[in-house]
Design a protein around this motif. Structure first.
Motif, PDB file in Angstrom:
ATOM      1  N   UNK A 160       0.814  -1.217   0.000  1.00  0.00           N
ATOM      2  CA  UNK A 160       0.000   0.000   0.000  1.00  0.00           C
ATOM      3  C   UNK A 160       0.847   1.266   0.000  1.00  0.00           C
ATOM      4  N   UNK A 161       2.122   1.143  -0.272  1.00  0.00           N
ATOM      5  CA  UNK A 161       3.004   2.314  -0.271  1.00  0.00           C
ATOM      6  C   UNK A 161       2.516   3.326  -1.302  1.00  0.00           C
ATOM      7  N   UNK A 162       2.283   4.549  -0.851  1.00  0.00           N
ATOM      8  CA  UNK A 162       1.818   5.605  -1.745  1.00  0.00           C
ATOM      9  C   UNK A 162       0.330   5.584  -2.018  1.00  0.00           C
ATOM     10  N   UNK A 163      -0.422   4.647  -1.437  1.00  0.00           N
ATOM     11  CA  UNK A 163      -1.857   4.521  -1.716  1.00  0.00           C
ATOM     12  C   UNK A 163      -2.722   4.920  -0.521  1.00  0.00           C
ATOM     13  N   UNK A 164      -2.106   5.246   0.613  1.00  0.00           N
ATOM     14  CA  UNK A 164      -2.855   5.534   1.829  1.00  0.00           C
ATOM     15  C   UNK A 164      -2.738   7.012   2.206  1.00  0.00           C
ATOM     16  N   UNK A 165      -3.777   7.511   2.837  1.00  0.00           N
ATOM     17  CA  UNK A 165      -3.752   8.898   3.270  1.00  0.00           C
ATOM     18  C   UNK A 165      -2.844   9.134   4.462  1.00  0.00           C
ATOM     19  N   UNK A 166      -2.734   8.138   5.320  1.00  0.00           N
ATOM     20  CA  UNK A 166      -1.841   8.205   6.479  1.00  0.00           C
ATOM     21  C   UNK A 166      -1.746   6.801   7.066  1.00  0.00           C
ATOM     22  N   UNK A 167      -0.675   6.566   7.830  1.00  0.00           N
ATOM     23  CA  UNK A 167      -0.468   5.275   8.479  1.00  0.00           C
ATOM     24  C   UNK A 167      -0.055   5.532   9.926  1.00  0.00           C
ATOM     25  N   UNK A 168      -0.799   4.930  10.858  1.00  0.00           N
ATOM     26  CA  UNK A 168      -0.535   5.071  12.289  1.00  0.00           C
ATOM     27  C   UNK A 168      -0.309   3.677  12.867  1.00  0.00           C
ATOM     28  N   UNK A 169       0.799   3.506  13.579  1.00  0.00           N
ATOM     29  CA  UNK A 169       1.144   2.219  14.186  1.00  0.00           C
ATOM     30  C   UNK A 169       1.112   2.337  15.701  1.00  0.00           C
ATOM     31  N   UNK A 170       0.347   1.432  16.326  1.00  0.00           N
ATOM     32  CA  UNK A 170       0.368   1.322  17.790  1.00  0.00           C
ATOM     33  C   UNK A 170       0.588  -0.137  18.138  1.00  0.00           C
ATOM     34  N   UNK A 171       1.512  -0.396  19.028  1.00  0.00           N
ATOM     35  CA  UNK A 171       1.796  -1.760  19.470  1.00  0.00           C
ATOM     36  C   UNK A 171       1.052  -1.999  20.785  1.00  0.00           C
ATOM     37  N   UNK A 172      -0.077  -2.724  20.715  1.00  0.00           N
ATOM     38  CA  UNK A 172      -0.913  -3.033  21.883  1.00  0.00           C
ATOM     39  C   UNK A 172      -0.749  -1.977  22.979  1.00  0.00           C
ATOM     40  N   UNK A 173      -1.413  -0.833  22.830  1.00  0.00           N
ATOM     41  CA  UNK A 173      -1.113   0.325  23.679  1.00  0.00           C
ATOM     42  C   UNK A 173      -1.800   0.353  25.035  1.00  0.00           C
ATOM     43  N   UNK A 174      -2.447  -0.746  25.466  1.00  0.00           N
ATOM     44  CA  UNK A 174      -2.963  -0.810  26.817  1.00  0.00           C
ATOM     45  C   UNK A 174      -4.354  -0.208  26.974  1.00  0.00           C
ATOM     46  N   UNK A 175      -4.798  -0.143  28.225  1.00  0.00           N
ATOM     47  CA  UNK A 175      -6.183   0.218  28.492  1.00  0.00           C
ATOM     48  C   UNK A 175      -6.538   1.640  28.072  1.00  0.00           C
ATOM     49  N   UNK A 176      -5.559   2.523  27.990  1.00  0.00           N
ATOM     50  CA  UNK A 176      -5.801   3.889  27.530  1.00  0.00           C
ATOM     51  C   UNK A 176      -5.344   4.089  26.091  1.00  0.00           C
ATOM     52  N   UNK A 177      -5.124   2.981  25.381  1.00  0.00           N
ATOM     53  CA  UNK A 177      -4.654   3.072  24.006  1.00  0.00           C
ATOM     54  C   UNK A 177      -5.670   3.645  23.048  1.00  0.00           C
ATOM     55  N   UNK A 178      -6.974   3.370  23.267  1.00  0.00           N
ATOM     56  CA  UNK A 178      -7.995   3.917  22.386  1.00  0.00           C
ATOM     57  C   UNK A 178      -7.989   5.428  22.375  1.00  0.00           C
ATOM     58  N   UNK A 179      -8.066   6.077  23.551  1.00  0.00           N
ATOM     59  CA  UNK A 179      -7.962   7.534  23.566  1.00  0.00           C
ATOM     60  C   UNK A 179      -6.632   8.063  23.026  1.00  0.00           C
ATOM     61  N   UNK A 180      -5.538   7.328  23.221  1.00  0.00           N
ATOM     62  CA  UNK A 180      -4.244   7.777  22.693  1.00  0.00           C
ATOM     63  C   UNK A 180      -4.262   7.802  21.165  1.00  0.00           C
ATOM     64  N   UNK A 181      -4.759   6.738  20.560  1.00  0.00           N
ATOM     65  CA  UNK A 181      -4.834   6.680  19.100  1.00  0.00           C
ATOM     66  C   UNK A 181      -5.799   7.736  18.579  1.00  0.00           C
ATOM     67  N   UNK A 182      -6.961   7.852  19.229  1.00  0.00           N
ATOM     68  CA  UNK A 182      -7.928   8.863  18.805  1.00  0.00           C
ATOM     69  C   UNK A 182      -7.348  10.263  18.948  1.00  0.00           C
ATOM     70  N   UNK A 183      -6.545  10.465  19.997  1.00  0.00           N
ATOM     71  CA  UNK A 183      -5.909  11.761  20.178  1.00  0.00           C
ATOM     72  C   UNK A 183      -4.942  12.101  19.071  1.00  0.00           C
ATOM     73  N   UNK A 184      -4.215  11.109  18.565  1.00  0.00           N
ATOM     74  CA  UNK A 184      -3.327  11.334  17.430  1.00  0.00           C
ATOM     75  C   UNK A 184      -4.148  11.658  16.182  1.00  0.00           C
ATOM     76  N   UNK A 185      -5.248  10.945  15.963  1.00  0.00           N
ATOM     77  CA  UNK A 185      -6.077  11.187  14.781  1.00  0.00           C
ATOM     78  C   UNK A 185      -6.698  12.581  14.813  1.00  0.00           C
ATOM     79  N   UNK A 186      -7.096  13.025  16.001  1.00  0.00           N
ATOM     80  CA  UNK A 186      -7.741  14.339  16.120  1.00  0.00           C
ATOM     81  C   UNK A 186      -6.737  15.482  16.148  1.00  0.00           C
ATOM     82  N   UNK A 187      -5.506  15.186  16.529  1.00  0.00           N
ATOM     83  CA  UNK A 187      -4.495  16.229  16.678  1.00  0.00           C
ATOM     84  C   UNK A 187      -4.297  16.677  18.104  1.00  0.00           C
ATOM     85  N   UNK A 188      -5.119  16.186  19.035  1.00  0.00           N
ATOM     86  CA  UNK A 188      -4.891  16.532  20.445  1.00  0.00           C
ATOM     87  C   UNK A 188      -3.527  16.058  20.909  1.00  0.00           C
ATOM     88  N   UNK A 189      -3.099  14.916  20.399  1.00  0.00           N
ATOM     89  CA  UNK A 189      -1.792  14.349  20.710  1.00  0.00           C
ATOM     90  C   UNK A 189      -0.893  14.521  19.499  1.00  0.00           C
TER      91      UNK A 189
END
Length: 772
Positions: A554-583
Motif C-alpha cells: 500500500x506504499x503511496x496509496x494511503x492517506x496516512x499510516x498510524x502504528x500502535x503496538x498493543x497500547x494498553x487500556x488507555x490506548x484507544x484515547x491515545x490513538x484517537x488523540x493522534x487522529x484528532x491532533x490533540x496528541x
C-alpha cells in the motif's frame, strides 16, 4: 529468650543464612528450591503455560499440609491463575503465608511471584502498553515510573517477585513473542529494560530478567525452537541488554530460557548460568527456571533420562529454583541425594542463594507479618493517567504524505475493521484479560478499556462517525466487505483499524506460541484494505499489533499510516488523540516495518551482505526503518560540533547539536546516535544505535544535546572470542532514524587493540542544556 543468629537483623545476611542452613535438614533445604502452583492442573478452558496440563501436579489439602511442614520456596501466581478480587486475594495469600509459617520448624514464609510484563497480571489491575510500545517511546524515565507503580501494586497485595522484563532482542519479527520485547536493537532494549528494572526494584520487588539467553533467536521464529546463533551474535546482540539491566538496574533474579543454543539447553549450561553470569558478571541473586523448564530437560530436550537427572543437570548448571511447581526438585531430587547420585553441596549452594534473597526481603526477620495493605486499588486514577501518557508517547505516525491528519473536527468518518470496536485489541497476551479471562467468559473485564471507535466519537463529537467491522481478525469470511464499502463511500475519510488478536499457543495471531508463517496481515485484512482503497475515499490505516507487518503493498496509496503496538487500556484515547491532533505523535519504531511479507527475517542490524545486493533479487530494505516516526511539527538541527577528530582506543569524544521546534505546536524529537565502522576484522552491522535522547519542545524552544561517546561503545567480539576495541576510522551519525542521517562525525581511534571486559562502558551518556 535468646534469638537465634539467623533471626537477628543486626547480623550480616550471610552470617544469618549460614547459621540457618546449619540447622536445616535436607528436606527443609530442598523445600526452599521449588514453588507450588495451586490450581495449575485444573485451570479451566486452556493453558497459560506450555504443556501445563502434562507437567503440573495436583495438590489436595492433605498434600499441601504435608508439603509445607518442611517449608516452601515460592508460591506461584496467586493472583494470575484465575480471576480473584484483589482485596480477597491479598487476604487469601496472607492466610496461606500464616499457614506456611505455622507448619514449618523455622516459620519461613514463601516468596510469592507474579507476571508483570505489561502491568500486574491480575484481575482489575492496570493494563499498560506492552514492552514493544515502551521501546517506541524512547523514554526510559517514563518506563521506570510505570515499573515503580507496578511494583507498588504488587507489594500492596503481598507479592515479592515479578517475572519481568523480557530482554530478548527481536531477530525475526514472525516470532509470536515480539510484542513482549522492547525492540530489535540491543542498546534500546538494554536502556529501556534497565529502567524497568530500576523502577520495579525501587518498589522492593525482585525483578526477573528473561529469557536468559537467546530465546528470541529461535530457528524459523518458532516458539522454543533451537537457537543457532553464532558466538558473535550471542555476545554482541543477545547478551548486552542483560548486562545493562544487571549493572544499572541491579536485578536480583534471572530466568533461564527454554531454548538450546548450539545443542546446549540454557537450563543445563554452566558456562552461561555460572561462569558468565556469576563468575564474570558478578551476579549474586537467584536463577529461576522458566515454567517446567527443568522437566523439559527430560521430556523436550532429552539431555536427562529421569526427573532426578534433570534436577542434577539444572542444579549443576546453576538453576536455583524450580518453577512453577515441584516436579524434579522435590522427591526425585531428595532420593537422588540420599542415593549418592547428587551431591548435597549443590542443594546447599542453591538454598543459600534463595535464603539470602529472603533475608534481604525481610522474610527471615522475627515477627514478619504477611498482612496486605488496608486499601487496595490496582487500577487507580494515577495508574490510568500514566498508562495514557505511555500510550500517547508510543503511537508512531509512519506516514502522512498530504497532511490528511489531524482530522477535521466536523468531518464524516467511516471507521472500519476488526480492531476498531474490540477492547481486547489494546492488550497483549500477558495482560490479564487476554491471558486468563478467555477461560472465564462469565467474568467481567474488570477494567475500563475504551475502543478506538468509542474514543474517536468522544474525541470528535461534531464528526459523523459510522462503523462496519468488515471482517474478523483471522477468519477468511469476506461477507462484511460490502457494508464496509458502503459506509466508506458515504464518508469523507475512512479509518481502517486492523491488526492482531493477542493470545497463547495458537489462540491468537500474536503472543506466546502464536508464530507467523510470514508478515502478511492476518486473515483477509489485507484484502479488506485493498477494497477500501479502491473506493477512492482517502484511507487512514491504524494498526494495533504485536509485531510489524509488511506494508509495501500500500506504499503511496494511503492517506496516512498510524502504528500502535498493543497500547494498553488507555490506548484507544491515545490513538484517537493522534487522529484528532490533540496528541502530537512522538513514537519511533523499535522494529523495522518491511516492504514485503517474505524474504525475511530481517532487522536493521545487518552487515554489508545483509543489505540490498545486486546478486539477489530480494531487497530487504524496510519500508519504514528502525527509529522512524513523524510529527505534526518540524524540528531544525543546527550548530553541530565535535571535539578533536582523533582519540585513543580508551578515549572519549563529545558531539553536540541544537534542536529547535520550528513549528506551531509542542512536540518531541528523538535524536539518535549511530555507529558505522567502515573496516573491522570481522563483519559489523552497517549501523547500530549507541545513544539517543528524547527532547520535548514547545514551539520555538530549543535544547542543546551533547553525546559523550567512549571508545568502549565501538567494542565487538573478535575472531578469538575476545571483546575488543580496534584502532581505525569510525563514523558517528546523528540521525532521526537508522536510515535518515543529519550529521556525521568522522574520527580515528589510535593506539593498540584493547580488550575490554564486563566493566566496560555500556551507555553513551547525554547532557541536555537550554539555549538562549
Amino acid at each position: 529468650m535468646t534469638t537465634a543468629p539467623w533471626r537477628d537483623p543486626a547480623l550480616p545476611a550471610a552470617t544469618r543464612v549460614d547459621d540457618l542452613l546449619s540447622r536445616m535438614t535436607l528436606e527443609e533445604k530442598t523445600a526452599q528450591l521449588y514453588g507450588v502452583w495451586v490450581g495449575a492442573s485444573t485451570t479451566e478452558g486452556g493453558e497459560v503455560a506450555p504443556l501445563q496440563r502434562e507437567m503440573a501436579a495436583d495438590f489436595s489439602d492433605d498434600d499441601w499440609a504435608e508439603l509445607i511442614t518442611h517449608g516452601l520456596g515460592q508460591l506461584t501466581r496467586p493472583f494470575g491463575t484465575a480471576p480473584v478480587d484483589p482485596a480477597l486475594g491479598a487476604q487469601a495469600l496472607a492466610r496461606a503465608q500464616r499457614r506456611i509459617i505455622a507448619a514449618g520448624r523455622f516459620g519461613i514464609p514463601a516468596l510469592a511471584h507474579e507476571e508483570c510484563l505489561a502491568g500486574f497480571t491480575a484481575w482489575r489491575a492496570t493494563a499498560y502498553p506492552v514492552p514493544l510500545a515502551w521501546g517506541a517511546t524512547f523514554d526510559p524515565d517514563l518506563v521506570e515510573e510505570m515499573a515503580r507503580r507496578i511494583g507498588q501494586d504488587l507489594r500492596s497485595v503481598g507479592v515479592h517477585q515479578g517475572l519481568a522484563p523480557v530482554l530478548d532482542v527481536v531477530r525475526d519479527p514472525r516470532w509470536g513473542r515480539v510484542e513482549e520485547t522492547i525492540g530489535e536493537d540491543p542498546y534500546l532494549v538494554g536502556t529501556v529494560g534497565a529502567a524497568y528494572v530500576r523502577g520495579l526494584e525501587s518498589a522492593g520487588i525482585v525483578a526477573t530478567l528473561k529469557h536468559f539467553a537467546g530465546y528470541a533467536a529461535s530457528a524459523g521464529a518458532r516458539n522454543q525452537a533451537p537457537v543457532r546463533a553464532g558466538v558473535r551474535e550471542f555476545a554482541d546482540i543477545t547478551l548486552p541488554p542483560f548486562e545493562l539491566a544487571l549493572r544499572e538496574g541491579r536485578a536480583r533474579s534471572v530466568m533461564a530460557a527454554y531454548t538450546d543454543t548450539d545443542g546446549v539447553p540454557a537450563s543445563a549450561d554452566p558456562g552461561l548460568l555460572t561462569e558468565l553470569l556469576r563468575d564474570s558478571w558478578g551476579f549474586t541473586g537467584t536463577v529461576v527456571a522458566d515454567y517446567f523448564g527443568i522437566g523439559f530437560l527430560q521430556t523436550q530436550h532429552r539431555v536427562a533420562g529421569s526427573e532426578a537427572q534433570a534436577a542434577h543437570v539444572a542444579l549443576t548448571a546453576g538453576v536455583d529454583v524450580e518453577l512453577p511447581t515441584l516436579k524434579c526438585y522435590g522427591r526425585p531430587l531428595l532420593d537422588a541425594v540420599r542415593a549418592g547420585e547428587v551431591p548435597e553441596s549443590l542443594i546447599d549452594r542453591a538454598a543459600r542463594r534463595v535464603l539470602l534473597q529472603k533475608c534481604e526481603l525481610g522474610l527471615l526477620d522475627e515477627g514478619w507479618e504477611p498482612e496486605p495493605a488496608t486499601r487496595i486499588n490496582l487500577d487507580s486514577a494515577a495508574n490510568r493517567a500514566l498508562a495514557g501518557r505511555l500510550a500517547e508517547e508510543s503511537v508512531v505516525l509512519l506516514d502522512n504524505p498530504d497532511g490528511l491528519l489531524p482530522l477535521a473536527p466536523d468531518t464524516r468518518i467511516a471507521v472500519v475493521g476488526p480492531r476498531a470496536a474490540d477492547a481486547l485489541a489494546m492488550l497483549g497476551c500477558y495482560s490479564f484479560p487476554s491471558h486468563v479471562l478467555p477461560h472465564h467468559p462469565e467474568v467481567a473485564m474488570g477494567i475500563e478499556i475504551p475502543t478506538v471507535l468509542q474514543a474517536l466519537r468522544a474525541e470528535l463529537p461534531d464528526a459523523k462517525v459510522t462503523f462496519a467491522e468488515g471482517c474478523g481478525v483471522s477468519d477468511p469470511d469476506t461477507a462484511g466487505f460490502e457494508e464496509a464499502v458502503a459506509r466508506t463511500a458515504e464518508a469523507d475519510v475512512c479509518v481502517a483499524v486492523l491488526g492482531d488478536r493477542a493470545g497463547l499457543f495458537g489462540r491468537g495471531t500474536s503472543g506466546e506460541g502464536c508464530d507467523a508463517t510470514d508478515l502478511r496481515l492476518p486473515g483477509v485484512q489485507a484484502e479488506l484494505l485493498d477494497t477500501l482503497v479502491a473506493t477512492g475515499v482517502p484511507v487512514i490505516l491504524v494498526l494495533l499489533t504485536g509485531r510489524p507487518y509488511a506494508l509495501g503493498r500500500w506504499d503511496g496509496r494511503l492517506g496516512a499510516v498510524v502504528q500502535a503496538f498493543f497500547p494498553g487500556e488507555e490506548g484507544g484515547p491515545a490513538v484517537a488523540g493522534v487522529l484528532s491532533g490533540r496528541v502530537n505523535p512522538s513514537g519511533r519504531l523499535p522494529v523495522s516495518v518491511p516492504q514485503l511479507p517474505g524474504g525475511q527475517p530481517w532487522t536493521y542490524l545487518q552487515p554489508p551482505l545483509g543489505l540490498r545486493v545486486e546478486v539477489s533479487n530480494l531487497d530487504p530494505t524496510p519500508l519504514y526503518p528502525f527509529g522512524h516516526g513523524r510529527s505534526y511539527t518540524e524540528f531544525d538541527w543546527a550548530d553541530f560540533e565535535g571535539t578533536a577528530p582523533e582519540i585513543t582506543t580508551d578515549g572519549s569524544y563529545d558531539l553536540s547539536l541544537t534542536v529547535r521546534n520550528t513549528g506551531e505546536r509542542a512536540g518531541a524529537e528523538v535524536v539518535q546516535l549511530y555507529l558505522h565502522d567502515p573496516v573491522a576484522t570481522v563483519t559489523r552491522p552497517d549501523v547500530r544505535l549507541i545513544g539517543y535522547q528524547r527532547l520535548e519542545l514547545e514551539p520555538g524552544a530549543a535544547r542543546r544535546v551533547t553525546f559523550r561517546f567512549h571508545a568502549d561503545l565501538s567494542a565487538f567480539t573478535d575472531r578469538s572470542g575476545r571483546r575488543v576495541v580496534e584502532p581505525g576510522a569510525l563514523e558517528l551519525r546523528l540521525a532521526v532514524s537508522s536510515a535518515d542521517v543529519r550529521h556525521t562525525a568522522r574520527l580515528d581511534l589510535a593506539g593498540p587493540v584493547r580488550e575490554v571486559g564486563p566493566d566496560r562502558r555500556l551507555r553513551c551518556e547525554t547532557e541536555v542544556s537550554g539555549v538562549g
